[in-house]
Design a protein around this motif. Structure first.
Motif, PDB file in Angstrom:
ATOM      1  N   ALA A   1       0.846  -1.196   0.000  1.00 12.47           N
ATOM      2  CA  ALA A   1       0.000   0.000   0.000  1.00 12.47           C
ATOM      3  C   ALA A   1       0.875   1.237   0.000  1.00 12.47           C
ATOM      4  CB  ALA A   1      -0.916  -0.011   1.223  1.00 12.47           C
ATOM      5  N   GLU A   2       0.225   2.402  -0.026  1.00 12.69           N
ATOM      6  CA  GLU A   2       0.950   3.661   0.116  1.00 12.69           C
ATOM      7  C   GLU A   2       0.033   4.683   0.765  1.00 12.69           C
ATOM      8  OE1 GLU A   2       2.132   4.515  -3.887  1.00 12.69           O
ATOM      9  OE2 GLU A   2       0.183   5.311  -4.487  1.00 12.69           O
ATOM     10  N   ALA A   3       0.649   5.594   1.511  1.00 15.04           N
ATOM     11  CA  ALA A   3      -0.082   6.705   2.123  1.00 15.04           C
ATOM     12  C   ALA A   3       0.735   7.968   1.842  1.00 15.04           C
ATOM     13  CB  ALA A   3      -0.280   6.489   3.619  1.00 15.04           C
ATOM     14  N   TYR A   4       1.664   8.300   2.743  1.00 14.76           N
ATOM     15  CA  TYR A   4       2.620   9.378   2.473  1.00 14.76           C
ATOM     16  C   TYR A   4       3.962   8.963   3.052  1.00 14.76           C
ATOM     17  CZ  TYR A   4      -0.003  10.638   6.745  1.00 14.76           C
ATOM     18  OH  TYR A   4      -0.692  10.606   7.935  1.00 14.76           O
ATOM     19  N   GLY A   5       4.355   7.749   2.657  1.00 19.27           N
ATOM     20  CA  GLY A   5       5.644   7.179   3.048  1.00 19.27           C
ATOM     21  C   GLY A   5       6.162   6.342   1.897  1.00 19.27           C
TER      22      GLY A   5
ATOM     23  N   VAL B   1      -3.812   0.447  -1.695  1.00 16.20           N
ATOM     24  CA  VAL B   1      -4.015   0.777  -3.093  1.00 16.20           C
ATOM     25  C   VAL B   1      -2.971   1.797  -3.549  1.00 16.20           C
ATOM     26  CG1 VAL B   1      -6.520   0.379  -3.044  1.00 16.20           C
ATOM     27  CG2 VAL B   1      -5.638   2.660  -2.533  1.00 16.20           C
ATOM     28  N   ALA B   2      -2.829   1.912  -4.899  1.00 15.38           N
ATOM     29  CA  ALA B   2      -2.051   2.997  -5.481  1.00 15.38           C
ATOM     30  C   ALA B   2      -2.962   4.210  -5.598  1.00 15.38           C
ATOM     31  CB  ALA B   2      -1.523   2.589  -6.855  1.00 15.38           C
ATOM     32  N   GLN B   3      -2.503   5.342  -5.124  1.00 20.62           N
ATOM     33  CA  GLN B   3      -3.368   6.523  -5.043  1.00 20.62           C
ATOM     34  C   GLN B   3      -3.434   7.253  -6.381  1.00 20.62           C
ATOM     35  OE1 GLN B   3      -1.437   8.498  -1.771  1.00 20.62           O
ATOM     36  NE2 GLN B   3      -2.633   7.395  -0.255  1.00 20.62           N
ATOM     37  N   LEU B   4      -4.647   7.581  -6.802  1.00 22.27           N
ATOM     38  CA  LEU B   4      -4.850   8.204  -8.109  1.00 22.27           C
ATOM     39  C   LEU B   4      -4.088   9.512  -8.250  1.00 22.27           C
ATOM     40  CD1 LEU B   4      -8.685   7.683  -8.710  1.00 22.27           C
ATOM     41  CD2 LEU B   4      -6.788   6.157  -9.279  1.00 22.27           C
ATOM     42  N   SER B   5      -4.068  10.306  -7.201  1.00 28.87           N
ATOM     43  CA  SER B   5      -3.464  11.628  -7.306  1.00 28.87           C
ATOM     44  C   SER B   5      -1.940  11.592  -7.316  1.00 28.87           C
ATOM     45  CB  SER B   5      -3.950  12.521  -6.158  1.00 28.87           C
ATOM     46  OG  SER B   5      -5.344  12.716  -6.245  1.00 28.87           O
ATOM     47  N   ALA B   6      -1.364  10.433  -7.025  1.00 25.33           N
ATOM     48  CA  ALA B   6       0.096  10.324  -6.997  1.00 25.33           C
ATOM     49  C   ALA B   6       0.695  10.273  -8.391  1.00 25.33           C
ATOM     50  CB  ALA B   6       0.512   9.071  -6.221  1.00 25.33           C
ATOM     51  N   ARG B   7      -0.116   9.851  -9.376  1.00 25.99           N
ATOM     52  CA  ARG B   7       0.407   9.655 -10.733  1.00 25.99           C
ATOM     53  C   ARG B   7      -0.698   9.956 -11.735  1.00 25.99           C
ATOM     54  NH1 ARG B   7       0.938   5.722  -7.272  1.00 25.99           N
ATOM     55  NH2 ARG B   7       3.009   5.116  -6.527  1.00 25.99           N
TER      56      ARG B   7
ATOM     57  N   GLN C   1      -7.494  14.958   2.769  1.00 22.22           N
ATOM     58  CA  GLN C   1      -6.341  15.326   3.587  1.00 22.22           C
ATOM     59  C   GLN C   1      -5.042  14.950   2.887  1.00 22.22           C
ATOM     60  OE1 GLN C   1      -5.363  13.217   7.348  1.00 22.22           O
ATOM     61  NE2 GLN C   1      -5.590  15.206   8.325  1.00 22.22           N
ATOM     62  N   VAL C   2      -4.991  13.740   2.324  1.00 22.36           N
ATOM     63  CA  VAL C   2      -3.784  13.284   1.637  1.00 22.36           C
ATOM     64  C   VAL C   2      -3.678  13.913   0.251  1.00 22.36           C
ATOM     65  CG1 VAL C   2      -2.620  11.269   0.662  1.00 22.36           C
ATOM     66  CG2 VAL C   2      -3.649  11.128   2.924  1.00 22.36           C
ATOM     67  N   VAL C   3      -4.767  13.917  -0.492  1.00 18.96           N
ATOM     68  CA  VAL C   3      -4.740  14.421  -1.862  1.00 18.96           C
ATOM     69  C   VAL C   3      -4.348  15.897  -1.896  1.00 18.96           C
ATOM     70  CG1 VAL C   3      -6.167  14.929  -3.884  1.00 18.96           C
ATOM     71  CG2 VAL C   3      -6.366  12.713  -2.733  1.00 18.96           C
ATOM     72  N   GLU C   4      -4.948  16.696  -1.025  1.00 19.75           N
ATOM     73  CA  GLU C   4      -4.669  18.130  -1.032  1.00 19.75           C
ATOM     74  C   GLU C   4      -3.436  18.479  -0.201  1.00 19.75           C
ATOM     75  OE1 GLU C   4      -8.287  19.989   0.238  1.00 19.75           O
ATOM     76  OE2 GLU C   4      -9.417  19.281  -1.516  1.00 19.75           O
ATOM     77  N   GLY C   5      -3.246  17.753   0.914  1.00 16.98           N
ATOM     78  CA  GLY C   5      -2.140  18.089   1.806  1.00 16.98           C
ATOM     79  C   GLY C   5      -0.809  17.520   1.383  1.00 16.98           C
ATOM     80  N   TRP C   6      -0.817  16.371   0.713  1.00 13.63           N
ATOM     81  CA  TRP C   6       0.435  15.713   0.337  1.00 13.63           C
ATOM     82  C   TRP C   6       0.758  15.888  -1.139  1.00 13.63           C
ATOM     83  CZ3 TRP C   6       4.580  14.285   2.659  1.00 13.63           C
ATOM     84  CH2 TRP C   6       5.458  13.341   2.104  1.00 13.63           C
TER      85      TRP C   6
ATOM     86  N   PRO D   1      -6.387  19.016  -6.190  1.00 14.47           N
ATOM     87  CA  PRO D   1      -7.755  19.214  -5.697  1.00 14.47           C
ATOM     88  C   PRO D   1      -8.475  17.875  -5.547  1.00 14.47           C
ATOM     89  CG  PRO D   1      -7.621  19.795  -8.020  1.00 14.47           C
ATOM     90  CD  PRO D   1      -6.213  19.523  -7.560  1.00 14.47           C
ATOM     91  N   PHE D   2      -9.247  17.755  -4.486  1.00 13.27           N
ATOM     92  CA  PHE D   2     -10.034  16.537  -4.285  1.00 13.27           C
ATOM     93  C   PHE D   2     -11.456  16.839  -4.751  1.00 13.27           C
ATOM     94  CE2 PHE D   2     -12.644  13.484  -1.989  1.00 13.27           C
ATOM     95  CZ  PHE D   2     -11.942  12.313  -2.215  1.00 13.27           C
ATOM     96  N   ALA D   3     -11.715  16.511  -5.986  1.00 13.88           N
ATOM     97  CA  ALA D   3     -13.019  16.829  -6.561  1.00 13.88           C
ATOM     98  C   ALA D   3     -13.534  15.640  -7.349  1.00 13.88           C
ATOM     99  CB  ALA D   3     -12.905  18.042  -7.484  1.00 13.88           C
ATOM    100  N   ALA D   4     -14.834  15.426  -7.314  1.00 16.55           N
ATOM    101  CA  ALA D   4     -15.528  14.422  -8.127  1.00 16.55           C
ATOM    102  C   ALA D   4     -14.802  13.080  -8.136  1.00 16.55           C
ATOM    103  CB  ALA D   4     -15.693  14.944  -9.554  1.00 16.55           C
ATOM    104  N   PRO D   5     -14.614  12.435  -6.968  1.00 13.19           N
ATOM    105  CA  PRO D   5     -13.838  11.195  -6.942  1.00 13.19           C
ATOM    106  C   PRO D   5     -14.419  10.086  -7.822  1.00 13.19           C
ATOM    107  CG  PRO D   5     -14.954  11.574  -4.842  1.00 13.19           C
ATOM    108  CD  PRO D   5     -15.068  12.832  -5.624  1.00 13.19           C
ATOM    109  N   LEU D   6     -15.735   9.991  -7.924  1.00 12.34           N
ATOM    110  CA  LEU D   6     -16.327   8.948  -8.763  1.00 12.34           C
ATOM    111  C   LEU D   6     -16.010   9.177 -10.233  1.00 12.34           C
ATOM    112  CD1 LEU D   6     -19.819   8.597  -7.030  1.00 12.34           C
ATOM    113  CD2 LEU D   6     -18.054   6.847  -7.127  1.00 12.34           C
ATOM    114  N   ALA D   7     -16.270  10.380 -10.714  1.00 12.70           N
ATOM    115  CA  ALA D   7     -16.007  10.684 -12.119  1.00 12.70           C
ATOM    116  C   ALA D   7     -14.514  10.593 -12.425  1.00 12.70           C
ATOM    117  CB  ALA D   7     -16.536  12.076 -12.461  1.00 12.70           C
TER     118      ALA D   7
END
Length: 333
Positions: A35-39, A62-68, A98-103, A107-113
């Motif tokens: 997994a990954e978070a901010y480490g 999971v692999a985070q969408l906003s990371a790549r 918190q992770v998407v915007e802070g790390w 922007p954390f918007a429309a996660p489903l779409a």
């Protein structure tokens, strides 16, 4: 019921779990997940373990969408799938604000779409049917108004249909997983409540859809210590892994029937009263989402899991070969 091992992400120090992974493969575990978070990131450990194993499947949870970007994730997945002989299971998720915007500063918007668009772009890349274009709005390809042109993946994927799993907690996100993915990765699952909470969302899932639930497993005679370990983890996720107004982990605990407790845990945690927050986590909650205690007790408490929609248990906790063998025998025996 299949059995996997979820290693999570590194904590304070680097954690090379090669010996654990090798033992899991020898014992017949179907998969290992990182997994990954901010480490630590999710992909590098899988490449490391994949180079040392030959059979066990390799999953990101999971692999985070906003990371790549979708293209970057598609390239990484294709590369790793090739090098490991088609063993990758690609779990992705939107994470939280918190992770998407802070790390990541995104922007954390429309996660489903955003998730739907992301997965579709990856699949277009792997299929190589034509140069990839996507209208957006979250990941338009090529970039509107720029100098880029549509491109096609240079390397032919080993599999143009790499399995995609979604990490999802809300009913709409779970329904999206059943629609567009090969599996769902619930972080917290209370087996006797899954049907009530997600039955409608899972109703249209296709044949072979994998519900791969993460569950803490601690085989011990010290039940109190084991429950406290689960409660400590819940304290962090309910209290600290999200903003006060938007914490998906607290929301899911509320939907399990512990809304008042979740609100109290978060309030105490955010006010700096972490010990009081820990004490406010109900034992019933910790026990319901985990498998802890002596072997006989765990065997009895496995029954609701076998009756639930869960098809794959991704166990968190066991690391030595004896513990892995005990868990295997309990789950699969």
């Amino acid at each position: 019921m299949r059995l996997g091992l979820n290693l999570g992400y590194w904590q304070r120090y680097a954690d090379d779990a090669t010996e654990t992974v090798l033992a899991a493969e020898r014992l017949g575990y179907d998969s290992v997940w990182t997994a990954e978070a901010y480490g630590s990131d999710a992909f590098t450990p899988l490449a490391w373990y994949g180079a040392r194993t030959s059979r066990i499947k390799l999953g990101t949870s999971v692999a985070q969408l906003s990371a790549r970007t979708p293209a970057a994730t598609a390239m990484t997945a294709m590369t790793l799938d090739h090098l490991t002989g088609g063993r990758l299971l690609l779990g992705v998720g939107a994470s939280g604000p918190q992770v998407v915007e802070g790390w990541y500063g995104q922007p954390f918007a429309a996660p489903l779409a955003r998730t739907r668009e992301y997965v579709e772009i990856m699949r277009r890349i792997w299929r190589r049917e034509e140069p990839v274009t996507a209208p957006g709005p979250h990941h338009p390809l090529p970039l509107p108004g720029g100098l880029g042109k549509p491109l096609k993946l240079i390397t032919h994927p080993l599999r143009p249909d790499i399995p995609v799993y979604l990490g999802a907690e809300g009913p709409k996100n779970v329904a999206l997983a059943a629609e567009i993915a090969q599996g769902w990765l619930p972080l917290f699952a209370f087996p006797s409540k899954i049907e009530e909470m997600y039955g409608e969302a899972l109703r249209e899932r296709p044949p072979g859809f994998d519900v791969a639930a993460m569950v803490v497993v601690i085989v011990t005679d010290d039940l109190r210590a084991a429950l406290d370990g689960v409660k400590l983890m819940l304290t962090l996720y309910i209290g600290g892994m999200g903003a006060k107004g938007r914490n998906f982990h607290a929301d899911i605990i509320g939907r399990m029937g512990f809304a008042e407790a979740a609100e109290r845990v978060q309030s105490l945690y955010l006010s700096g009263q972490k010990e009081a927050a820990f004490r406010a986590v109900p034992d019933e909650l910790a026990d319901g989402i985990s498998l802890v205690g002596p072997p006989g007790r765990i065997r009895e408490r496995l029954e609701p899991w076998h009756r639930s929609p869960v098809t794959n248990l991704l166990v968190m906790g066991p690391r030595d070969e004896d513990s892995l063998r005990t868990v295997r025998d309990l789950v699969l025996g």
